[in-house]
Structure formats: C-alpha cells, structure tokens
Design a protein around this motif. Structure first.
Motif, PDB file in Angstrom:
ATOM      1  N   GLY A 167     -20.268  -2.725  64.859  1.00  0.00           N
ATOM      2  CA  GLY A 167     -19.868  -1.868  65.970  1.00  0.00           C
ATOM      3  C   GLY A 167     -18.386  -1.640  66.114  1.00  0.00           C
ATOM      4  O   GLY A 167     -17.962  -0.902  67.008  1.00  0.00           O
ATOM      5  N   GLU A 168     -17.555  -2.238  65.234  1.00  0.00           N
ATOM      6  CA  GLU A 168     -16.111  -2.157  65.458  1.00  0.00           C
ATOM      7  C   GLU A 168     -15.275  -1.894  64.203  1.00  0.00           C
ATOM      8  O   GLU A 168     -14.073  -1.648  64.312  1.00  0.00           O
ATOM      9  CB  GLU A 168     -15.608  -3.442  66.128  1.00  0.00           C
ATOM     10  CG  GLU A 168     -16.217  -3.678  67.510  1.00  0.00           C
ATOM     11  CD  GLU A 168     -15.599  -4.867  68.220  1.00  0.00           C
ATOM     12  OE1 GLU A 168     -14.361  -4.975  68.235  1.00  0.00           O
ATOM     13  OE2 GLU A 168     -16.353  -5.701  68.736  1.00  0.00           O
ATOM     14  N   ILE A 169     -15.867  -1.948  63.045  1.00  0.00           N
ATOM     15  CA  ILE A 169     -15.112  -1.668  61.819  1.00  0.00           C
ATOM     16  C   ILE A 169     -15.763  -0.478  61.132  1.00  0.00           C
ATOM     17  O   ILE A 169     -16.944  -0.500  60.819  1.00  0.00           O
ATOM     18  CB  ILE A 169     -15.083  -2.888  60.877  1.00  0.00           C
ATOM     19  CG1 ILE A 169     -14.397  -4.067  61.563  1.00  0.00           C
ATOM     20  CG2 ILE A 169     -14.367  -2.534  59.572  1.00  0.00           C
ATOM     21  CD1 ILE A 169     -14.414  -5.343  60.748  1.00  0.00           C
ATOM     22  N   ARG A 170     -14.980   0.541  60.897  1.00  0.00           N
ATOM     23  CA  ARG A 170     -15.491   1.783  60.329  1.00  0.00           C
ATOM     24  C   ARG A 170     -15.012   1.926  58.889  1.00  0.00           C
ATOM     25  O   ARG A 170     -13.851   1.662  58.577  1.00  0.00           O
ATOM     26  CB  ARG A 170     -15.007   2.971  61.166  1.00  0.00           C
ATOM     27  CG  ARG A 170     -15.523   4.326  60.717  1.00  0.00           C
ATOM     28  CD  ARG A 170     -14.973   5.422  61.612  1.00  0.00           C
ATOM     29  NE  ARG A 170     -15.370   6.742  61.159  1.00  0.00           N
ATOM     30  CZ  ARG A 170     -16.126   7.578  61.854  1.00  0.00           C
ATOM     31  NH1 ARG A 170     -16.566   7.228  63.055  1.00  0.00           N
ATOM     32  NH2 ARG A 170     -16.427   8.772  61.379  1.00  0.00           N
ATOM     33  N   VAL A 171     -15.933   2.348  58.035  1.00  0.00           N
ATOM     34  CA  VAL A 171     -15.606   2.586  56.623  1.00  0.00           C
ATOM     35  C   VAL A 171     -15.972   4.043  56.322  1.00  0.00           C
ATOM     36  O   VAL A 171     -17.139   4.420  56.372  1.00  0.00           O
ATOM     37  CB  VAL A 171     -16.383   1.643  55.684  1.00  0.00           C
ATOM     38  CG1 VAL A 171     -15.936   1.846  54.236  1.00  0.00           C
ATOM     39  CG2 VAL A 171     -16.210   0.190  56.103  1.00  0.00           C
ATOM     40  N   ASP A 172     -14.967   4.842  56.005  1.00  0.00           N
ATOM     41  CA  ASP A 172     -15.187   6.259  55.729  1.00  0.00           C
ATOM     42  C   ASP A 172     -15.200   6.519  54.221  1.00  0.00           C
ATOM     43  O   ASP A 172     -14.670   5.726  53.434  1.00  0.00           O
ATOM     44  CB  ASP A 172     -14.087   7.103  56.382  1.00  0.00           C
ATOM     45  CG  ASP A 172     -14.150   7.058  57.906  1.00  0.00           C
ATOM     46  OD1 ASP A 172     -15.266   7.173  58.437  1.00  0.00           O
ATOM     47  OD2 ASP A 172     -13.092   6.890  58.552  1.00  0.00           O
ATOM     48  N   PRO A 173     -15.797   7.635  53.808  1.00  0.00           N
ATOM     49  CA  PRO A 173     -15.734   8.022  52.392  1.00  0.00           C
ATOM     50  C   PRO A 173     -14.267   8.177  51.978  1.00  0.00           C
ATOM     51  O   PRO A 173     -13.449   8.587  52.804  1.00  0.00           O
ATOM     52  CB  PRO A 173     -16.471   9.361  52.354  1.00  0.00           C
ATOM     53  CG  PRO A 173     -17.341   9.353  53.572  1.00  0.00           C
ATOM     54  CD  PRO A 173     -16.580   8.588  54.605  1.00  0.00           C
ATOM     55  N   PRO A 174     -13.907   7.850  50.743  1.00  0.00           N
ATOM     56  CA  PRO A 174     -14.787   7.452  49.611  1.00  0.00           C
ATOM     57  C   PRO A 174     -15.082   5.959  49.546  1.00  0.00           C
ATOM     58  O   PRO A 174     -15.284   5.409  48.481  1.00  0.00           O
ATOM     59  CB  PRO A 174     -13.967   7.898  48.402  1.00  0.00           C
ATOM     60  CG  PRO A 174     -12.535   7.737  48.842  1.00  0.00           C
ATOM     61  CD  PRO A 174     -12.515   8.083  50.299  1.00  0.00           C
ATOM     62  N   TYR A 175     -15.084   5.281  50.694  1.00  0.00           N
ATOM     63  CA  TYR A 175     -15.545   3.891  50.808  1.00  0.00           C
ATOM     64  C   TYR A 175     -14.676   2.904  50.006  1.00  0.00           C
ATOM     65  O   TYR A 175     -15.186   2.081  49.254  1.00  0.00           O
ATOM     66  CB  TYR A 175     -17.008   3.771  50.381  1.00  0.00           C
ATOM     67  CG  TYR A 175     -17.915   4.803  50.996  1.00  0.00           C
ATOM     68  CD1 TYR A 175     -18.278   4.728  52.335  1.00  0.00           C
ATOM     69  CD2 TYR A 175     -18.384   5.870  50.242  1.00  0.00           C
ATOM     70  CE1 TYR A 175     -19.099   5.691  52.917  1.00  0.00           C
ATOM     71  CE2 TYR A 175     -19.213   6.836  50.807  1.00  0.00           C
ATOM     72  CZ  TYR A 175     -19.565   6.739  52.142  1.00  0.00           C
ATOM     73  OH  TYR A 175     -20.377   7.704  52.693  1.00  0.00           O
ATOM     74  N   THR A 176     -13.385   2.993  50.195  1.00  0.00           N
ATOM     75  CA  THR A 176     -12.464   2.013  49.604  1.00  0.00           C
ATOM     76  C   THR A 176     -11.899   1.162  50.738  1.00  0.00           C
ATOM     77  O   THR A 176     -12.083   1.464  51.924  1.00  0.00           O
ATOM     78  CB  THR A 176     -11.329   2.697  48.843  1.00  0.00           C
ATOM     79  OG1 THR A 176     -10.495   3.410  49.762  1.00  0.00           O
ATOM     80  CG2 THR A 176     -11.876   3.651  47.785  1.00  0.00           C
ATOM     81  N   SER A 177     -11.182   0.120  50.380  1.00  0.00           N
ATOM     82  CA  SER A 177     -10.609  -0.762  51.405  1.00  0.00           C
ATOM     83  C   SER A 177      -9.589  -0.031  52.276  1.00  0.00           C
ATOM     84  O   SER A 177      -9.346  -0.418  53.425  1.00  0.00           O
ATOM     85  CB  SER A 177      -9.959  -1.979  50.735  1.00  0.00           C
ATOM     86  OG  SER A 177      -8.969  -1.576  49.812  1.00  0.00           O
ATOM     87  N   ASN A 178      -8.992   1.037  51.745  1.00  0.00           N
ATOM     88  CA  ASN A 178      -8.020   1.806  52.526  1.00  0.00           C
ATOM     89  C   ASN A 178      -8.684   2.564  53.670  1.00  0.00           C
ATOM     90  O   ASN A 178      -8.014   2.963  54.628  1.00  0.00           O
ATOM     91  CB  ASN A 178      -7.282   2.801  51.626  1.00  0.00           C
ATOM     92  CG  ASN A 178      -6.402   2.108  50.599  1.00  0.00           C
ATOM     93  OD1 ASN A 178      -5.907   1.003  50.851  1.00  0.00           O
ATOM     94  ND2 ASN A 178      -6.212   2.724  49.453  1.00  0.00           N
ATOM     95  N   GLU A 179      -9.992   2.805  53.562  1.00  0.00           N
ATOM     96  CA  GLU A 179     -10.717   3.538  54.599  1.00  0.00           C
ATOM     97  C   GLU A 179     -11.393   2.611  55.598  1.00  0.00           C
ATOM     98  O   GLU A 179     -12.225   3.046  56.404  1.00  0.00           O
ATOM     99  CB  GLU A 179     -11.779   4.452  53.964  1.00  0.00           C
ATOM    100  CG  GLU A 179     -11.260   5.778  53.448  1.00  0.00           C
ATOM    101  CD  GLU A 179     -10.398   5.631  52.226  1.00  0.00           C
ATOM    102  OE1 GLU A 179     -10.770   4.840  51.346  1.00  0.00           O
ATOM    103  OE2 GLU A 179      -9.353   6.285  52.158  1.00  0.00           O
ATOM    104  N   CYS A 180     -11.077   1.317  55.540  1.00  0.00           N
ATOM    105  CA  CYS A 180     -11.641   0.354  56.493  1.00  0.00           C
ATOM    106  C   CYS A 180     -10.678   0.186  57.666  1.00  0.00           C
ATOM    107  O   CYS A 180      -9.533  -0.249  57.480  1.00  0.00           O
ATOM    108  CB  CYS A 180     -11.863  -1.004  55.825  1.00  0.00           C
ATOM    109  SG  CYS A 180     -12.996  -0.957  54.415  1.00  0.00           S
ATOM    110  N   VAL A 181     -11.123   0.544  58.863  1.00  0.00           N
ATOM    111  CA  VAL A 181     -10.239   0.466  60.029  1.00  0.00           C
ATOM    112  C   VAL A 181     -10.997  -0.110  61.215  1.00  0.00           C
ATOM    113  O   VAL A 181     -12.223   0.044  61.338  1.00  0.00           O
ATOM    114  CB  VAL A 181      -9.685   1.858  60.407  1.00  0.00           C
ATOM    115  CG1 VAL A 181      -8.762   2.385  59.319  1.00  0.00           C
ATOM    116  CG2 VAL A 181     -10.817   2.838  60.676  1.00  0.00           C
ATOM    117  N   LEU A 182     -10.249  -0.774  62.103  1.00  0.00           N
ATOM    118  CA  LEU A 182     -10.816  -1.252  63.356  1.00  0.00           C
ATOM    119  C   LEU A 182     -10.880  -0.093  64.338  1.00  0.00           C
ATOM    120  O   LEU A 182      -9.940   0.697  64.443  1.00  0.00           O
ATOM    121  CB  LEU A 182      -9.942  -2.371  63.944  1.00  0.00           C
ATOM    122  CG  LEU A 182     -10.134  -3.778  63.362  1.00  0.00           C
ATOM    123  CD1 LEU A 182      -9.019  -4.698  63.860  1.00  0.00           C
ATOM    124  CD2 LEU A 182     -11.489  -4.344  63.762  1.00  0.00           C
TER     125      LEU A 182
END
Length: 215
Positions: free
Chosen positions: A171-186
């Motif tokens: 519910g609090e960490i979002r992973v956007d395409p293209p699904y790399t660690s750079n797209e992981c945000v709180l």
C-alpha cells in the motif's frame, strides 16, 4: 457369505436423485460400460451437478488407509448392493476368516458426516482464492512486469496492480514501468503503516534480483 441385490443402472428412473440410487455408507459393486470392469466400495457421497459417485475403498498392505474413486453415473451399467456377513464355514480355508473380517470392517466402517455448510464454506474459500489468483495476473503488463509482480507478491504478500500497469507494494511503495529499482518510490497513503527507506531498499533489491534473473 455375501448377499447381494442387483439392478440395472439404466433402468433407474431419471427423476430419482443420485443420493437415493446410491445411498451414503452403502457397500456396492458397480459394473462399468464398455470395459465391464467391476468396482466395489462404500458410497462416500454423490454430486448431482457433476453427476458423479464417490466410492471409498479400504486398502491393505499399504501405508494408505483408503482409496477414493470418482465415477460418472452415466458409465455405470449395473449396480449391486453387497452385504458381507460372517460365515463360520470359511474360517478353516487358508486365512478366509481374516479376509472375511477385513471385508466386514470395510462395509461397516462409519463414514464421517458431510456437513453441507462446511462444503459450501470450502467452496466459497476456493472461489475467493481463485478470484485473488486472477487479480494477480495483469494482461496489460509486460512479461517482465508480471515476473516482478510475482516476485514481490511472494516476498511481501500484500501486492496489487494499480493504474493499469503499476505495482503497489504493501500500500505504500509503488513500482512503475519499466519496473527497475529507479521506478520504486514511497507514496503517501492515508492509514498506511509508515514504511521507511529500509523497506524501500528491500523492494528495490527484490526488483533488481528479479530483473537479473530474467536476463
């Protein structure tokens, strides 16, 4: 000795439910169409929707206590109700008494009561699990995105698809395409558990490991 009463399955009136034709806890011998195979056992239950009969057969010389056989009622050519009774004349024939006791124990074994409410509850749980499984598959996401989702779901349990192709973890960490660690945000969500940078790094590590494994 065995006493039996036989009747043709095809002669049964179609209006009778299977539970009346094959009463629970009744020991029966069923003859199957085409092969003429005979299967003997205790009627465990019947199902009107699938038109099936479930037989329970006790096993000997094995670690299993019993065997369950599911038979479509349409393939039953003949049914025979078998009652096993004690016979002193067979006691002197090479272990006949032991075999007789084995058969009698099989016939008189009391089967557990089948609770309709319990069966319906199990069915509801199975449907819920199936629906949850379907919700985990995103037809819009790329194969890589689906793999990342599956890895996160296995590691974190609480993972959902949001906004089409994005992944939301706990519910609090979002992973956007293209699904790399750079797209992981709180992300800030009301009622959240307040995940910190450590949790974010853990999710990033999982994403990196999944991406490396798919290469």
């Amino acid at each position: 000795s065995k006493q039996s009463s036989s009747s043709s399955a095809s002669a049964s009136t179609t209006t009778l439910p299977l539970s009346s034709i094959y009463p629970i806890n009744t020991h029966m011998e069923l003859t199957l169409k085409n092969t003429n195979d005979k299967i003997q056992g205790t009627i465990y239950c019947t199902d009107e929707i699938s038109n099936t009969i479930v037989l329970k057969t006790s096993l000997v010389h094995t670690t299993l206590s019993s065997q369950i056989t599911v038979i479509n009622a349409d393939v039953v050519m003949d049914r025979r109700r078998v009652i096993v009774e004690g016979d002193d004349n067979e006691s002197g024939e090479g272990g006949g008494e032991g075999a007789q006791q084995q058969q009698q124990q099989q016939v008189t074994e009391t089967l557990p009561n089948v609770s309709r409410r319990m069966v319906e509850e199990r069915e509801r749980r199975a449907i819920k699990l199936m629906e949850e499984s379907f919700s985990h598959v995103n037809q819009k996401a790329s194969p890589e995105g689906q793999k990342i989702f599956d890895k996160l779901l296995k590691a974190c349990n609480q993972v959902t698809w949001v906004d089409g192709e994005s992944i939301l973890v706990m519910g609090e960490i979002r992973v956007d395409p293209p699904y790399t660690s750079n797209e992981c945000v709180l992300v800030n969500r009301k009622g959240g558990s307040g995940l910190d940078g450590h949790s974010l790094e853990r999710v990033k590590n999982i994403v990196n490991a999944a991406a490396a494994a798919s290469k």
